[in-house]
Motif scaffolding. Structure first.
Motif, short mmCIF file in Angstrom:
data_model
loop_
_atom_site.label_atom_id
_atom_site.label_comp_id
_atom_site.label_asym_id
_atom_site.label_seq_id
_atom_site.Cartn_x
_atom_site.Cartn_y
_atom_site.Cartn_z
N TYR C 8 0.84 -1.20 0.00
CA TYR C 8 0.00 0.00 0.00
C TYR C 8 0.87 1.24 0.00
O TYR C 8 1.84 1.34 0.75
CB TYR C 8 -0.87 -0.02 1.25
CG TYR C 8 -1.64 1.25 1.52
CD1 TYR C 8 -1.12 2.23 2.38
CD2 TYR C 8 -2.89 1.46 0.96
CE1 TYR C 8 -1.84 3.39 2.66
CE2 TYR C 8 -3.61 2.61 1.23
CZ TYR C 8 -3.09 3.58 2.09
OH TYR C 8 -3.80 4.71 2.36
N VAL C 9 0.51 2.18 -0.87
CA VAL C 9 1.23 3.46 -0.87
C VAL C 9 0.22 4.59 -1.01
O VAL C 9 -0.78 4.45 -1.71
CB VAL C 9 2.28 3.50 -2.01
CG1 VAL C 9 1.61 3.43 -3.38
CG2 VAL C 9 3.12 4.75 -1.92
N ARG C 10 0.48 5.65 -0.30
CA ARG C 10 -0.42 6.80 -0.36
C ARG C 10 0.39 8.02 -0.75
O ARG C 10 0.90 8.76 0.10
CB ARG C 10 -1.09 7.00 0.99
CG ARG C 10 -2.16 8.11 0.96
CD ARG C 10 -3.07 8.04 2.17
NE ARG C 10 -2.39 8.40 3.40
CZ ARG C 10 -2.53 7.71 4.54
NH1 ARG C 10 -3.28 6.63 4.59
NH2 ARG C 10 -1.88 8.10 5.62
N ILE C 31 -6.87 3.37 -5.73
CA ILE C 31 -8.05 3.36 -4.87
C ILE C 31 -8.32 4.79 -4.42
O ILE C 31 -7.40 5.54 -4.10
CB ILE C 31 -7.88 2.42 -3.65
CG1 ILE C 31 -9.19 2.32 -2.87
CG2 ILE C 31 -6.74 2.87 -2.74
CD1 ILE C 31 -9.20 1.21 -1.82
N ALA C 32 -9.58 5.18 -4.49
CA ALA C 32 -9.99 6.49 -3.98
C ALA C 32 -11.04 6.25 -2.91
O ALA C 32 -10.71 6.03 -1.76
CB ALA C 32 -10.53 7.37 -5.11
N LEU C 51 -1.45 -1.18 -4.22
CA LEU C 51 -2.65 -0.37 -4.11
C LEU C 51 -2.18 1.07 -3.90
O LEU C 51 -1.45 1.36 -2.95
CB LEU C 51 -3.50 -0.82 -2.93
CG LEU C 51 -4.98 -0.49 -3.04
CD1 LEU C 51 -5.61 -1.23 -4.21
CD2 LEU C 51 -5.69 -0.84 -1.75
N ASP C 53 -3.21 4.67 -3.10
CA ASP C 53 -4.30 5.43 -2.51
C ASP C 53 -4.16 6.90 -2.88
O ASP C 53 -3.26 7.59 -2.40
CB ASP C 53 -4.28 5.26 -0.98
CG ASP C 53 -5.44 5.96 -0.29
OD1 ASP C 53 -5.56 5.82 0.94
OD2 ASP C 53 -6.22 6.68 -0.97
#
Lengths: 164, 766, 292
Positions: C8-10, C31-32, C51, C53
């Motif tokens: 996961y990365v944002r 993903i939003a 994913l 974000d």
């Protein structure tokens, strides 16, 4: 970027932390990591509404948000709707109107209707039904739930925090 | 009979259990997690019918966090099969389900392997990494294919026709040969199921030192399940505890013994770790009992004046791939209730049960009745129309009269004795339904009329329903040192509010306040033998056992007081929680128990006579011919249940049952393709009723005719709200579409299917 | 139904998000709101390794209304649209269509960009975008580009977005004052995907005739489509019951929906005709004899 994350979440006004896989939903994190088991999981694909919690005051399906996404958000679960041994006016209305039977869907319905009445204390039966169309109950047939929510409106009309 | 105070019985008391559910403090099985637990996932067949060639777990076992993978090979030479609990129709016992697939798979969803891992997510990762090879055989997607016996589900049985029998009374052949009027029709009830909000779950713990097994997540028939599990594991029953926690609804499908109820405890004992398995929704659709899939060819013979002379029918029941614990209940009860509350002198029904390569079938609220009331009430309406008789009048002419009670319906079920409807005034219930609904006024305004583009129709159905199944229920009641009374009852609680209802009964029996009582239920640890909750028996059996237990506890309290006061027990009087001796000695219950220790007594109630509730439903619908959408504008459900302990709770059950039933008419549908693949195993595609679908429901509970079979006078009440829903709704749709001569004889009445009926009729008319 | 394992990365900046997407190609998924994606992850119908974000990227949740039309940022949520009095005035068809999207809880999280990228053939927003001739502004490694709606939706759950591209904005053409419009859909239950739906608008000319007729449909093809045959029936005419019925018939004849578990193709064909007729009646203020 990684598959494991250390998350710090604000739940019911308290800080919680956990070292979890990124794929852990908020629902699972609340239940299994934070032991807040009042929020229930009914489908894991965002249809039944049993897992509804409040995120920044808005009702959301906690099975459709990963815990890591919820960092920095203010989360309220059913456990945060009342304290000690007193029922909130909404909860008391549910009890009065026999708006629950097995109780499994109840937490999600309480958080959803708490959000609704906090924003729309004048919601009528149609609006309540419309909003609750996203929460499935197998036991009650919904009639007494609607009665309870309508009855609880009075408490929310007294002011924004009066519903607690 | 006990003289009941009725301070609580009959009152709409708020529920005791609500507090924990409202504050998020319930304990459902997924809320329970012992230390050191391993999580289980089940690898299930994605092939409907085939032979397992190989299961290669090597890659899966290498995933970090995977502990073990269990297949049939780990269980041994003899794979246990799940026994029949009731309704043993001859022939069905040859189709029992092994707790895990070994050589063959027979339905999509059948368990093939159990994966144990540090987390459910990892267990699922491993399940996806198992290399499974299955040779597919031809599927058996429906009963017609099954009947041909070209492809056999169980080769050794040489047929897929598991059972076939005929029941009846009177000479139907002669009647039909000579009748003034007869009509034969084909009806279909479709496959759907209960879908409780909580999926199933099992947490099993093995105590190696004591060699004891504790299983959490049990419900419904815990003592039977313990017996079955003990036999399968080669253990003594007394070494196993089945614990009932809070339960998120059952409606018949949860609580029966399923493969996982063996597999998870087996794994706990084998690996000496607590094992937790929580079913997910996809699995639930594939693995939990399906129900209702019955075709029926039904004929009615009448006089021209509408008097029904005979009913002759053939029931074709799709049982799925295996006989489950409740065995033949669905088809047997469909046959038994086919003639319903009517005086029909000749009845003949042939019942056939077929095995198909689909999820096995079990009981879902009002099993068999939902279906057969639909078949019969539709046919009555069709006959009434043919004969030019008002459908209400036709029913009045044929309803069994109160003066005819008890009314014998003979032996219509092979595994049961002759039975009789006990008490009831069916005409009065019909009258009440018509009155509450406003039938006469609505009829003038709406019946078979087109208003604003929609076709309106009213429908009616009458029903009789059994409840209160025996043989027995047991209770232990204990006066504790703090003056409270603990009630430990063998009944299971799945959301019906029994913690309150049982307390109400006990409070009146003992003249104590409601708050004094604490109800424990279901677990095998709390009574020596319990019988559980099914067939609407909890209040009748458990409640009556509590009356006996209360009486015995008061006697025990008298005895204890006698010893305390040094007098004869008979000289002790009890009044409002106080014992009074002849010399003016007095003590509260609390003080007495504090002095002598808790005072306990058991109670029991045995009964093999069913209770028979009855009633009528009425519906007003409007149909949009352009979309096939049916709106239920008003629905009234009337039932006489003898005695309502808590009318608010009964009312709630009525609403719930009617909405579930309407879902079963217009929304719910388990859709299989020709390869016996389940196509809609998700809540997005399997449609359950929501708050906006059926808002106009009303219920009336009558307490007109007590049941003579139990001291409460109560009749079972959990399922009556469901039994007549398909009948009523379909009759209303037929009335709405009368001018199209449309016969809604196959469920579900989804918009495309209603539209299709109208289209077909339009084509015929051109 | 746990998702498979993913990283996961944002990203804090749009550029970083694009870099990640470019680097990992089809191994990465954006993903939003997650309302459409997470169920797919739960069923393991989608198993991206990464994913991404984009939920906190700045500047993507603005709504701008000016002479060039209505610009809606990709991270604008359904709820924002529902609650905007300005948008209701500026583009009433948009707001009406959004009222039908899913449920209360979903509308608190679901985003405009997410719906467009997911491209469900029965979804309201893609249908609306196509009907109105909208443009979708996307950004990738090669910079910004604008894709017209009719080139954006190319199949069921399939768009012409490249691996490294992100939607930043939906641009709806300006809405004329006095425009007539309607949105009609039919679903099994409130909030369910439409079995079929129609969005339309036209401008009433001085002689009472309908001009600029645009009629779009959802749920009857692999993507949202324009019902051009129906448009031809209405264009330049005054809308009467007969015209509405003819347009409905033309709409039905022009679509070839497949059978699926929810309805046979012939049902959806008939339904689109009914909805077209109803929408035209509603837009023009006609009271149909038969309409309840």
């Amino acid at each position: 970027m990684s598959a494991r994350k250390y998350v710090k979440l604000n739940v019911n006004g308290k800080p919680y932390e956990a070292n979890i896989e990124a794929r852990t939903t908020l629902a699972d994190c609340l239940r299994h990591n934070f032991k807040l088991t009042g929020t229930h999981v009914g489908c894991e694909h965002g249809v039944c509404g049993a897992c509804t919690v409040l995120v920044d005051g808005l009702a959301v399906r906690s099975c459709l948000i990963f815990a890591v996404q919820a960092e920095g958000m203010i989360i309220t679960t059913v456990e945060g709707l009342s304290s000690g041994n007193t029922l909130s006016p909404l909860q008391a209305a549910f009890r009065k109107h026999h708006a629950l039977q097995c109780g499994f869907c109840t937490a999600g319905i309480l958080t959803t209707t708490h959000a609704l009445l906090s924003n729309e204390p004048d919601a009528d039966a149609n609006r309540v039904r419309e909003v609750l169309s996203g929460n499935i109950c197998r036991c009650t047939g919904y009639v007494q739930i609607i009665d309870a929510v309508l009855d609880a409106r009075a408490a929310y009309k007294q002011g924004p925090e009066s519903g607690r | 009979m006990n003289v009941l105070r009725n301070a609580y019985i009959g009152q709409e008391v708020e529920r005791i259990e609500d507090f924990r559910f409202l504050t998020g403090r319930g304990t459902f099985v997924d809320d329970y997690e012992p230390a050191g637990v391993l999580h289980a996932a089940i690898l299930r067949s994605s092939v409907a019918h085939g032979r397992i060639v190989s299961i290669d777990s090597a890659t899966a076992l290498e995933i970090p966090g995977v502990h073990a993978i269990v297949t049939a090979a780990d269980i041994g030479e003899q794979i246990p099969t799940i026994p029949i609990r009731l309704a043993p129709i001859a022939g069905l016992e040859k189709y029992l389900q092994p707790v895990i697939a070994r050589e063959k798979v027979r339905y999509v969803g059948e368990p093939i392997a159990v994966i144990l891992a540090e987390s459910r997510a990892i267990a699922e990762d491993a399940a996806n990494a198992i290399d499974l090879s299955i040779d597919s055989f031809d599927p058996i997607p429906n009963w017609r294919t099954a009947e041909i016996d070209k492809t056999l589900l169980f080769e050794q049985n040489r047929t897929n026709v598991a059972a076939r029998y005929v029941v009846g009374f009177g000479d139907t052949d002669a009647v039909f040969a000579n009748s003034e009027y007869s009509r034969r029709e084909f009806f279909r009830a479709h496959r759907h199921t209960a879908v409780p909000m909580e999926t199933r779950g099992v947490v099993a713990e093995w105590d190696a030192a004591k060699e004891r097994l504790t299983v959490n997540g049990a419900t419904k028939v815990t003592f039977f399940n313990r017996r079955a599990l003990a036999a399968m594991l080669g253990m003594a029953e007394s070494a196993i505890d089945l614990i009932e926690l809070d339960v998120g609804g059952g409606f018949g499908v949860r609580g029966e013994f399923y493969p996982e109820d063996f597999l998870i405890p087996f794994a706990a004992r084998k690996f000496k770790r607590p094992i937790k398995w929580i079913e997910d929704r996809l699995e639930h659709f594939q693995a939990a009992n399906h129900s209702r899939e019955i075709d029926c060819e039904l004929e009615i013979a009448c006089r021209r004046d509408g008097t029904i002379l005979a009913l002759r029918g053939r029931i074709f029941a799709d049982m799925g791939a295996y006989t489950r614990t409740n065995s033949g209940v669905v088809p047997a009860k469909a046959a038994q209730f086919l003639h319903g509350p009517y005086r029909i002198p000749a009845v003949k029904i042939e019942v056939s049960a077929f095995m198909t390569s689909k999820t096995p079938v079990g009981t879902y609220r009002a099993p068999g009745r939902f279906e057969s009331n639909f078949f019969r009430e539709r046919l009555i309406d069709m006959a009434a129309r043919d004969l030019g008789i008002d459908p209400i009048d036709m029913r009045r002419r044929n309803l069994i009269a109160a003066t005819e009670m008890p009314y014998s319906i003979g032996k219509l079920v092979p595994y049961e004795n002759e039975t009789a409807y006990d008490t009831g005034d069916y005409q009065a219930a019909l009258d009440e339904c018509l009155r509450a609904f406003g039938w006469e006024e609505k009829k003038k305004m709406f019946q078979s009329r087109k208003i604003g583009g929609r076709y309106h129709g009213l429908g009616i159905a009458c029903f009789v329903e059994s409840g209160g199944a025996g043989p027995r229920e047991n209770v232990r009641m204990t006066l504790e040192a703090n003056g409270h009374v603990t009630i430990a009852v063998g009944s299971s609680v799945l959301g019906q509010g029994l913690e309150t209802v049982f307390a109400q009964i006990a409070a009146d029996a003992m003249s104590l306040p409601l708050e004094s009582f604490h109800v424990l239920h279901g677990s095998t640890t709390i009574v020596d033998e319990g019988f559980g909750t099914y067939h609407s028996r909890a209040v009748v059996m458990g409640g009556s056992a509590i009356l006996d237990g209360a009486k015995n506890l008061l006697l025990s309290i008298q005895n204890a007081a006698g010893l305390q006061f040094n007098c004869r027990p008979e000289d002790v009087t009890i009044q409002d929680g106080t014992v009074l001796g002849p010399d003016g000695h007095t003590s509260t219950f609390a003080a007495l128990a504090a002095a002598v220790g808790p005072v306990s007594a058991t109670g029991t109630f045995a009964n093999n006579k069913r209770t028979y509730s009855y009633g009528a439903h009425a519906a007003h619908v409007s149909v949009d011919p352009r979309t096939g959408h049916v709106a239920v504008l008003d629905y009234v459900a009337v039932e006489d249940i003898g005695r309502a302990i808590n009318p608010a709770l009964v009312h709630g059950q009525t609403f719930g049952a009617v909405v579930q039933g309407l879902g079963g008419v217009f929304l719910d549908h388990l859709i299989y393709d020709d390869n016996a693949q389940l196509l809609n195993a998700s809540l997005a595609d399997y449609l359950l009723p929501t708050a906006t679908d059926f808002p106009n429901i009303r219920g009336v509970t009558m307490q007109l005719h007590l049941s003579p079979s139990n001291p409460l006078g109560a009749k079972g009440a959990g399922e009556g709200g469901m039994v007549a829903v398909a009948a009523t709704a379909a009759n209303a749709v037929a009335a709405a579409l009368a001018e199209f001569n449309v016969q809604p004889n196959e469920l579900p009445l989804s918009p495309p299917s209603v539209w299709g009926l109208i289209q077909k009729s339009n084509t015929l008319r051109i | 139904m746990k998702a498979h394992r993913f990283d996961y990365v944002r990203p804090a900046r749009l550029e970083h998000a694009i870099e990640v997407l470019a680097e990992h190609g089809d191994q990465a998924k954006v993903i939003a709101g997650g309302q459409s994606l997470v169920p797919m992850l739960a069923f393991r119908l989608a198993t991206p390794r990464f994913l991404v974000d984009i939920g906190r990227l700045p500047d993507l949740n603005r709504v701008t209304i000016d002479d060039s039309g209505i610009r809606i940022g990709a991270l604008v949520r359904w709820r924002d649209i529902e609650c905007s009095a300005e948008l209701k005035l500026a583009h009433p068809l948009l707001v009406e269509a959004i009222r039908h999207v899913a449920h209360y809880q979903i509308r608190n999280r679901g985003t405009v960009g997410g719906s467009l990228a997911h491209a469900d053939p029965a979804a309201e927003l893609p249908g609306l975008a196509l009907t109105c001739g909208a443009e979708i502004l996307v950004v990738g490694q090669r910079g910004q580009r604008t894709i017209s709606a009719d080139e954006f939706f190319i199949g069921p759950l399939s768009t012409s977005l490249r691996q490294d591209e992100l939607i930043v904005e939906l641009h709806l053409p300006p809405w004329r004052v006095g425009r007539r419009w309607a949105f009609e859909e039919f679903s099994r239950r409130r909030g369910d995907f439409a079995l079929a739906g129609v969005a339309l608008f036209y401008d009433r000319q001085q002689n009472g005739h309908a001009g600029n007729v645009q009629i779009g449909a959802i749920g009857v093809a692999d993507t949202p489509i324009r019902l051009t045959a129906a448009e031809s029936v209405v264009q330049g005419k005054t809308i009467t019951e007969a015209i509405a019925r003819q347009a409905g018939a033309a709409a039905s004849e022009s679509v070839h929906p497949a059978d699926d578990i929810h309805a046979p193709g012939e049902y959806r064909r008939a339904l689109i005709g009914v909805l077209t007729e109803l929408a035209l009646a509603r837009a023009s203020g006609l009271s149909l004899q038969e309409h309840a």
